[in-house]
Write an enzyme that holds these catalytic residues in place. Structure first.
Site, PDB file in Angstrom:
ATOM      1  N   ASP A   1       0.854  -1.192   0.000  1.00  0.00           N
ATOM      2  CA  ASP A   1       0.000   0.000   0.000  1.00  0.00           C
ATOM      3  C   ASP A   1       0.894   1.249   0.000  1.00  0.00           C
ATOM      4  OD1 ASP A   1      -2.380   1.430   0.219  1.00  0.00           O
ATOM      5  OD2 ASP A   1      -2.463   1.274   2.415  1.00  0.00           O
ATOM      6  N   HIS A   2       0.679   2.137  -0.934  1.00  0.00           N
ATOM      7  CA  HIS A   2       1.435   3.406  -1.022  1.00  0.00           C
ATOM      8  C   HIS A   2       2.954   3.240  -1.040  1.00  0.00           C
ATOM      9  CE1 HIS A   2      -1.995   6.064  -0.817  1.00  0.00           C
ATOM     10  NE2 HIS A   2      -2.496   5.282   0.114  1.00  0.00           N
TER      11      HIS A   2
ATOM     12  N   VAL B   1      -9.524  -0.186   3.262  1.00  0.00           N
ATOM     13  CA  VAL B   1      -9.980   0.071   4.633  1.00  0.00           C
ATOM     14  C   VAL B   1      -8.850  -0.280   5.597  1.00  0.00           C
ATOM     15  CG1 VAL B   1     -11.703  -0.449   6.403  1.00  0.00           C
ATOM     16  CG2 VAL B   1     -12.354  -0.552   3.986  1.00  0.00           C
TER      17      VAL B   1
ATOM     18  N   GLY C   1      -7.489   8.028   7.261  1.00  0.00           N
ATOM     19  CA  GLY C   1      -7.592   8.325   8.689  1.00  0.00           C
ATOM     20  C   GLY C   1      -9.005   8.723   9.098  1.00  0.00           C
TER      21      GLY C   1
HETATM   22  P1  13P Z   1      -8.791   4.542   5.842  1.00  0.00           P
HETATM   23  O1  13P Z   1      -7.806   5.297   6.659  1.00  0.00           O
HETATM   24  O2  13P Z   1     -10.010   5.376   5.547  1.00  0.00           O
HETATM   25  O3  13P Z   1      -9.155   3.237   6.405  1.00  0.00           O
HETATM   26  O4  13P Z   1      -8.125   4.275   4.418  1.00  0.00           O
HETATM   27  C1  13P Z   1      -7.145   3.291   4.246  1.00  0.00           C
HETATM   28  C2  13P Z   1      -6.477   3.406   2.937  1.00  0.00           C
HETATM   29  O5  13P Z   1      -6.933   4.046   2.020  1.00  0.00           O
HETATM   30  C3  13P Z   1      -5.197   2.689   2.756  1.00  0.00           C
HETATM   31  O6  13P Z   1      -4.535   3.022   1.586  1.00  0.00           O
END
Ligand code: 13P
Length: 283
Positions: free
Chosen positions: A82-83, A231, A181
Site C-alpha cells: 500500500d502506497h 480500509v 484516517g
Molecule cells: P482509511 O484510513 O479510511 O481506512 O483508508 C485506508 C487506505 O486508504 C489505505 O490506503
C-alpha cells in the site's frame, strides 16, 4: 492456493460490477481476521501492508505470514504494497514475494508520476506482479504518508485517460473527496467526477480512505465503477475498542485474552465490509 496477482481478482470485479477490499494488515491478528472473514464469506481478498506496517512486522515475517495465509485459504489472496513511496521500495517487496505493489507517484509532477509508474510496471509485470498507481492527491494521514487538506487535489478525468494510455497500469487510485484516517467533517464524494472517469477509462478504479464513508456512498461509488476499496482505520478502531473493553478487567494479563477478542471484533467489521462491497461468494 499461493498468492495471486491483484489483477486476477480485480478483472473479475470489474466485469462483475462489485468491489474487493484492500484490507490493511498491521499485525498477525489483523491478517487472521481478514483471512477468516474472507473464507467465511467465500470472498477474494487483497491483504495490503503499508511501508510502516512492513517496518513494524518485518519484511520477512510479513511475507511469510501472508504466504502461509494464502496457501491455507480456500479463497484467492493477493499480497499488496500500500502506497509504495519509490521504485526501490516496490522492488524490495516484489523480490520478497508480494504479488502486487502500489507505486504512489501522486506527489510528483504528472510526467514524473508516469515515468516512475512505468519503471515499476516494467519490473513488476516481468515477474507477474500487478501494479496500482495514484493520480490526484488523496488527503489525510496513513502512517508516514500525509497529504494536508489544502494539498489534496481531485483526479482530472482527462489526465486519467492520458495516464492510462501512457502506462499499462492494472488499477488506478483516484482522488474524489475521500481521505485517509479519521474524517474531520463529513466526507463529500464527487460522484460526477467518478462517473466521468469511469466512462473514459476501463481499468479497475480504487477508492482509498473508505473508513468513515457512509454505506450508501460506498454503494454508489461501486455502482459508478470502483472495484477496489481500501480500509484500515475502521479495522484499527474496532480492534482497539475491543481491547479497551477487555482491559477494563484488571485481572486480564494474557495477551491472547486481549488480542483474541480484538481479532474477532475486527473480523466482524471485515465481514460487514465484504458484504457491503459485494465480493461475498465471488471467490
Ligand atoms: P482509511 O484510513 O479510511 O481506512 O483508508 C485506508 C487506505 O486508504 C489505505 O490506503
Amino acid at each position: 492456493m499461493s498468492l495471486v496477482p491483484m489483477s486476477d481478482i480485480l478483472e473479475k470485479a470489474n466485469k462483475g460490477g462489485y468491489a474487493v477490499g484492500g484490507f490493511n494488515m498491521n499485525n498477525l491478528e489483523a491478517l487472521q481476521a481478514i483471512i477468516e472473514a474472507a473464507e467465511e464469506e467465500n470472498s477474494p481478498v487483497i491483504v495490503q501492508a503499508s511501508e510502516g506496517a512492513i517496518r513494524y512486522i518485518d519484511m520477512e515475517y510479513a511475507v511469510a505470514m501472508a504466504k502461509a495465509a494464502g496457501e491455507k485459504a480456500s479463497v484467492p489472496v493477493a499480497l499488496h504494497l500500500d502506497h509504495g513511496s519509490n521504485f526501490e521500495k516496490t522492488i524490495q517487496c516484489i523480490r520478497n514475494g508480494f504479488s502486487s505493489v502500489m507505486i504512489d507517484g501522486s506527489k510528483l509532477p504528472f510526467e514524473e508520476n508516469i515515468d516512475v509508474t512505468n519503471k515499476v510496471i516494467e519490473a513488476a509485470h516481468a515477474v507477474g506482479v500487478s501494479v496500482e498507481a495514484e493520480l490526484g492527491k488523496i488527503g489525510g494521514t496513513e502512517d508516514d504518508h500525509t497529504v494536508e487538506d489544502k494539498a489534496a487535489t481531485m483526479t482530472d478525468p482527462d489526465e486519467a485517460v492520458e495516464f492510462i494510455e501512457k502506462t499499462d497500469v492494472d488499477a488506478l487510485a483516484i482522488a474524489i473527496g475521500t481521505a485517509h484516517g479519521v474524517y474531520k467533517g463529513d466526507p463529500e464524494l464527487d460522484f460526477d467526477r467518478l462517473k466521468t472517469i469511469n466512462e473514459k477509462v476501463d481499468i479497475p478504479l480504487v477508492l482509498h480512505g473508505a473508513s468513515g464513508v457512509p454505506n450508501d456512498d460506498i454503494a454508489k461509488a461501486i455502482e459508478l465503477g470502483i472495484n477496489k476499496i481500501n480500509v484500515n482505520t475502521a479495522f484499527q478502531q474496532a480492534f482497539t475498542a475491543k481491547m479497551r473493553e477487555v482491559l477494563e478487567d484488571p485481572d486480564v494479563y494474557d495477551p491472547r485474552k486481549i488480542c483474541g477478542p480484538a481479532r474477532d471484533a475486527m473480523k466482524e467489521k471485515v465481514i460487514e465490509k465484504i458484504r457491503l462491497f459485494g465480493s461475498n461468494d465471488k471467490a
